[in-house]
Design an enzyme around this catalytic site. Structure first.
Site, PDB file in Angstrom:
ATOM      1  N   GLY A 210     -40.003  66.932   6.658  1.00 33.20           N
ATOM      2  CA  GLY A 210     -39.550  65.854   5.788  1.00 33.20           C
ATOM      3  C   GLY A 210     -38.519  66.343   4.797  1.00 33.20           C
ATOM      4  O   GLY A 210     -37.809  67.327   5.044  1.00 33.20           O
ATOM      5  N   GLY A 215     -41.277  68.672   0.647  1.00 34.20           N
ATOM      6  CA  GLY A 215     -41.658  69.917   1.314  1.00 34.20           C
ATOM      7  C   GLY A 215     -42.027  71.013   0.332  1.00 34.20           C
ATOM      8  O   GLY A 215     -42.989  71.766   0.559  1.00 34.20           O
ATOM      9  N   GLU A 232     -40.545  72.197   7.400  1.00 36.08           N
ATOM     10  CA  GLU A 232     -39.162  72.034   7.850  1.00 36.08           C
ATOM     11  C   GLU A 232     -38.562  70.947   6.978  1.00 36.08           C
ATOM     12  O   GLU A 232     -39.049  69.819   6.958  1.00 36.08           O
ATOM     13  CB  GLU A 232     -39.133  71.656   9.328  1.00 36.08           C
ATOM     14  CG  GLU A 232     -37.755  71.794   9.970  1.00 36.08           C
ATOM     15  CD  GLU A 232     -36.835  70.645   9.609  1.00 36.08           C
ATOM     16  OE1 GLU A 232     -35.849  70.886   8.852  1.00 36.08           O
ATOM     17  OE2 GLU A 232     -37.091  69.528  10.038  1.00 36.08           O
ATOM     18  N   CYS A 266     -32.412  65.964  11.222  1.00 34.83           N
ATOM     19  CA  CYS A 266     -32.224  67.124  10.354  1.00 34.83           C
ATOM     20  C   CYS A 266     -31.184  68.071  10.922  1.00 34.83           C
ATOM     21  O   CYS A 266     -30.636  68.898  10.193  1.00 34.83           O
ATOM     22  CB  CYS A 266     -33.556  67.849  10.137  1.00 34.83           C
ATOM     23  SG  CYS A 266     -34.317  68.461  11.650  1.00 34.83           S
ATOM     24  N   GLU A 361     -28.460  66.664   1.533  1.00 37.14           N
ATOM     25  CA  GLU A 361     -28.552  66.003   2.831  1.00 37.14           C
ATOM     26  C   GLU A 361     -28.642  64.498   2.588  1.00 37.14           C
ATOM     27  O   GLU A 361     -29.609  64.004   2.020  1.00 37.14           O
ATOM     28  CB  GLU A 361     -29.786  66.490   3.574  1.00 37.14           C
ATOM     29  CG  GLU A 361     -29.936  65.894   4.958  1.00 37.14           C
ATOM     30  CD  GLU A 361     -31.231  66.319   5.621  1.00 37.14           C
ATOM     31  OE1 GLU A 361     -31.193  66.672   6.807  1.00 37.14           O
ATOM     32  OE2 GLU A 361     -32.288  66.301   4.955  1.00 37.14           O
TER      33      GLU A 361
END
Length: 467
Positions: A210, A215, A232, A266, A361
């Site tokens: 996520g 995370g 991750e 991702c 991101e």
């Protein structure tokens, strides 16, 4: 007066009026009870033996394959995945289960001679107990499967806490798995942060995929308890294009990695670094490629870029690109039937230093075009990001490719290939803020879901000793 329970719901991002599922959130106490039931079931599941665990995963693979059309349609409807990609994801899920169905037969240790005297030394890997899996919505079948299958193969039981947006997919997957395993061995737990936090507080091993902020919190919680954890946490992935590359091929790879599934991977490319003379030709070729990609209805097999998962995601992408020079010729949101959360792919340039697109991101069909003087400069730009999941390098020179491999600070490097794409039999994961803990997938996953034991067996009487 008792407050009404919170609701977990998911809606069709291509048609937000279409409610897929709405269920009460079970709450933290129910989450803990679910883990305890899984803990009670775990010793028996492990004792079932390699043949039974292998047969169960083989049965799951067959059931997923038999329901492939239904599952793909559900992924299209619930998470807006273009149908061609949805079908490929279901096929990958089948392959993952078949791959790990062979894992129970793999050696779990080794035998050694003692340093002195008689006896026996050997090592053996054992399951942790209950695996708590927290998964995202963007790969609603593949990611739960590549976490759950190795955990089950090793003899753990599994409690899966999916993202609310993928609740229906997780429940359907659980229906399939539960038919192949004993009660309590696999459970899908709907919910939000309350259920997720409760799961983290009691699971024996934790795997998370996520966002980076969540995370980090997962890692802190698991580490404080001393349980194994992997996280991750996404990427800010770069594609480096050298002047000797086949520009048209590189542009096709990059466009697909920017716009495929609306950039909601991702491993999507979000920075394109053109070295030297590659800048001009790549700008033209990549803009042309992005303009040709179909944006719209995810049920159309020709669609590459479907909707964003929700309004907030769409607005985040539009906000990130506001005021920047766009090079694709397509601007603003794209509307389609149902008024879903669409936006066209965009390639932007002249992004000022420190801009969020160079730091965060965004998780949408948006990439920055950056110039680099040479390969050394391109590598420095790539490594400047806090994330380090995957980099693609496009060049005709093997020497150049090998040179880049030694200096790129990312967990995966793909030469003359898109940044997207996963080989599920190899380790998957990133460096820096992209990943924490051991890698996922392949044999690395089997090691993560087990812990090592070293055994020393000495004789009751040394040879020659009187009995």
């Amino acid at each position: 007066m008792t407050a009404a329970p919170a609701l977990v719901e998911s809606r069709n991002p291509a048609d937000p009026a279409d409610l897929i599922v709405q269920v009460p959130a079970p709450g933290a106490f129910a989450a803990v009870d679910t883990v305890e039931r899984a803990r009670d079931a775990q010793p028996g599941w492990h004792r079932e033996g390699a043949a039974a665990r292998s047969a169960a995963l083989t049965a799951v693979a067959a059931a997923v394959e038999a329901a492939a059309g239904e599952l793909a349609d559900l992924a299209v409807r619930e998470v807006g995945k273009p149908v061609t990609e949805a079908r490929a994801e279901v096929a990958r899920t089948v392959a993952i289960c078949r791959y790990y169905a062979q894992a129970p037969y793999e050696p779990t240790g080794a035998v050694h001679d003692p340093a002195a005297g008689s006896g026996l030394l050997f090592t053996r890997r054992r399951p942790h107990g209950v695996a708590g899996l927290v998964t995202p919505w963007n790969f609603p079948f593949a990611i739960p499967s590549w976490k759950a299958a190795p955990a089950l193969a090793a003899g753990n039981t599994v409690v899966l806490k999916p993202a609310p947006e993928a609740t229906a997919c997780a429940r359907r997957l659980a229906d399939i798995v539960r038919r192949a395993v004993p009660d309590g061995v696999f459970t899908a737990l709907p919910g939000g942060p309350a259920e997720g936090n409760a799961l983290l507080s009691v699971a024996d091993v934790v795997s998370f995929t996520g966002s980076t902020p969540v995370g980090r919190a997962v890692v802190r919680a698991a580490t404080a308890r001393g349980v194994p954890v992997q996280a991750e946490m996404g990427g800010l992935n770069a594609a480096i294009v050298l002047p000797d590359a086949d520009i048209d091929t590189a542009a096709a790879h990059i466009a697909a990695a920017v716009a495929g599934y609306a950039g909601q991977k991702c491993t999507a490319t979000s920075r394109v670094i053109a070295v030297g003379g590659a800048l001009g030709p790549l700008r033209e070729a990549l803009g042309a490629q992005l303009r040709t990609l179909r944006v719209g209805d995810p049920t159309d097999p020709a669609t590459v870029c479907g909707p964003l998962i929700d309004e907030r995601a769409r607005d985040r992408v539009l906000g990130a690109r506001a005021g920047l020079a766009e090079l694709t010729g397509v601007t603003g949101p794209v509307t389609a039937a149902g008024d879903g959360w669409y936006t066209a792919p965009a390639l932007v340039s002249d992004v000022p230093a420190g801009h969020r697109l160079l730091r965060e991101e965004v998780f949408g069909p948006l990439a920055v075009l950056l110039p680099a003087d040479d390969l050394t400069h391109a590598v420095r730009l790539t490594n400047s990001a806090a994330h380090g999941l995957v980099t693609s390098v496009h060049t005709a020179s093997l020497d150049t490719a090998l040179g880049a491999l030694d200096h790129l600070d990312t967990g995966m490097i793909r030469v003359n290939a898109p940044s997207t794409g996963v080989d599920f039999h190899l380790p998957f994961g990133g460096t820096k803020e992209s990943g924490h803990g051991p890698r996922e997938q392949g044999r690395a996953a089997l090691e993560f879901y087990t812990s090592g034991r070293t055994y020393t067996l000495g004789p009751a009487h040394e040879p020659g000793e009187a009995t």
